[in-house]
Design an enzyme around this catalytic site. Structure first.
Site, PDB file in Angstrom:
ATOM      1  N   GLU A  57      83.302  34.831  41.005  1.00  0.00           N
ATOM      2  CA  GLU A  57      84.389  34.783  40.037  1.00  0.00           C
ATOM      3  C   GLU A  57      85.668  34.309  40.722  1.00  0.00           C
ATOM      4  OE1 GLU A  57      84.456  37.824  36.802  1.00  0.00           O
ATOM      5  OE2 GLU A  57      86.424  38.246  37.675  1.00  0.00           O
ATOM      6  N   ASP A  94      69.623  51.939  26.958  1.00  0.00           N
ATOM      7  CA  ASP A  94      70.247  52.769  27.979  1.00  0.00           C
ATOM      8  C   ASP A  94      69.251  53.864  28.361  1.00  0.00           C
ATOM      9  OD1 ASP A  94      71.681  54.746  29.454  1.00  0.00           O
ATOM     10  OD2 ASP A  94      73.557  53.992  28.629  1.00  0.00           O
ATOM     11  N   HIS A 119      88.281  36.571  32.897  1.00  0.00           N
ATOM     12  CA  HIS A 119      88.285  38.020  33.162  1.00  0.00           C
ATOM     13  C   HIS A 119      89.539  38.667  32.569  1.00  0.00           C
ATOM     14  CE1 HIS A 119      86.679  41.285  36.116  1.00  0.00           C
ATOM     15  NE2 HIS A 119      87.161  41.824  35.004  1.00  0.00           N
ATOM     16  N   ASP A 155      83.127  36.647  30.019  1.00  0.00           N
ATOM     17  CA  ASP A 155      84.456  36.986  30.543  1.00  0.00           C
ATOM     18  C   ASP A 155      84.378  37.279  32.034  1.00  0.00           C
ATOM     19  OD1 ASP A 155      87.297  37.508  30.034  1.00  0.00           O
ATOM     20  OD2 ASP A 155      86.810  39.577  30.609  1.00  0.00           O
ATOM     21  N   ARG A 187      80.009  42.802  34.562  1.00  0.00           N
ATOM     22  CA  ARG A 187      80.144  42.110  35.833  1.00  0.00           C
ATOM     23  C   ARG A 187      79.105  40.993  35.895  1.00  0.00           C
ATOM     24  NH1 ARG A 187      84.321  44.291  35.945  1.00  0.00           N
ATOM     25  NH2 ARG A 187      85.371  45.357  37.676  1.00  0.00           N
TER      26      ARG A 187
END
Length: 330
Positions: free
Chosen positions: A269, A179, A288, A264, A240
């Protein structure tokens, strides 16, 4: 007492706001009309004109200039879900309307899902389950990293990534993270070692992605990252799909049957009809559902009630978001 309205698709409102939440909201503000769908609210400008606070969530109206013109007294929008990107427009920020989101409540089940998948991956549970079903018998033990002194890599230390790190504290694993906005001291407080994105993929037994979908993060995860993964490593995506270069990922997964992807989220999508994500033996796709589902959605309604209590008491808000924060909540 403020005047308020529920404006949301009915079936989604009932999912987020139960009888208890509705009662408590009604004790704090004057709910001067029955709950409205977005279409009903837009069709009754006179009623909407009295509204000072709107309560909503998934299935909310788009708060554009046309909607706000019918709600000149609107001062706060309480959104009982996560990202407000498809609902809150620039017109809201220009009007100085307070925006509250229950995104932190939705982070709880995502972190729980991630923790569960991390240990499923470390124990090779998916590979065992697929093999037993395929062979119709028990299969020999596989070489698995396991849950002792293995390495978990976290990509992005936002609210969900941090929560996953906190949950991992109770376990005997090493946590590393990428990060660029997190300082060394901050990471140390989380019990996390910072490293480069390439290092996360090269060193971790499980890599978990929590990066929001922004213009600058589209396609951030490439095929080259997957190619660096350790033998038998796994990748989990609950952020995402567009953050990953999916076709490049698929090509590496085809060459590397030893690595596993638990997805997921995908892009598009759901995946396009005939996508190899549905047929590759080392891919797990869930629809999802890491975020709030079923009764878990009431947690978001509870966050809204508690934030409304603070709002009405003139206390600092915990979950109000700014224009800049809203852009990062993908």
């Amino acid at each position: 007492m403020y005047k308020g309205l529920f404006v949301q698709r009915e079936e989604l409102r009932r999912l987020i706001y139960g009888p208890e939440e509705e009662r408590e909201i009604g004790e704090l503000v004057e709910l001067y009309a029955p709950p409205q769908t977005p279409e009903e609210a837009m069709g009754n400008g006179e009623m909407l004109g009295e509204c000072e606070i709107i309560f909503s969530g998934w299935g909310a109206p788009v708060l554009d200039e046309a909607f706000l013109a019918r709600a000149p007294k609107l001062r706060a929008f309480f959104y009982g879900a996560g990202s407000v990107r498809g609902t809150v427009t620039e017109a809201v920020w220009e009007r100085g309307i307070t925006v509250v989101s229950a995104w932190a409540a939705n982070a709880v089940p995502v972190a729980e899902y991630t923790l569960a998948q991390i240990f499923m991956c470390l124990k090779c549970i998916w590979q065992y389950a697929f093999a037993v079903k395929r062979e119709k018998k028990f299969v020999p033990h596989m070489a698995c990293a396991g849950g002792y002194r293995s390495t978990v890599g976290i990509i992005s230390l936002g609210m969900i990534g941090r929560r996953v790190c906190e949950l991992l504290r109770a376990h005997d694993v090493q946590v590393i993270a990428y990060d660029p906005y997190c300082g060394v001291e901050e990471a140390r407080a989380l019990g996390v070692g910072l490293c480069s994105l390439d290092e996360v993929f090269a060193r971790a037994d499980v890599v978990s992605l929590h990066t929001p979908w922004l213009k600058e993060t589209e396609g951030m995860i490439t095929g080259a990252h997957f190619a660096k993964m350790k033998q038998g490593a796994s990748f989990i995506n609950t952020s995402r799909g567009a953050v990953v270069r999916e076709e490049e990922m698929i090509e590496v997964l085809k060459r590397r049957p030893d690595i596993l992807a638990v997805l997921d989220v995908t892009y598009p999508e759901p995946p396009a009809e005939g996508s190899e994500l549905f047929s590759l033996p080392n891919v797990v796709v869930t629809p999802h559902m890491a975020g709030s589902i079923g009764p878990e959605c009431r947690r978001m309604g509870r966050y809204i009630v508690e934030e409304l209590q603070r709002y009405c008491a003139g206390q600092p808000l915990r979950w109000a978001i700014t224009r800049e924060e809203a852009a990062r909540l993908a």
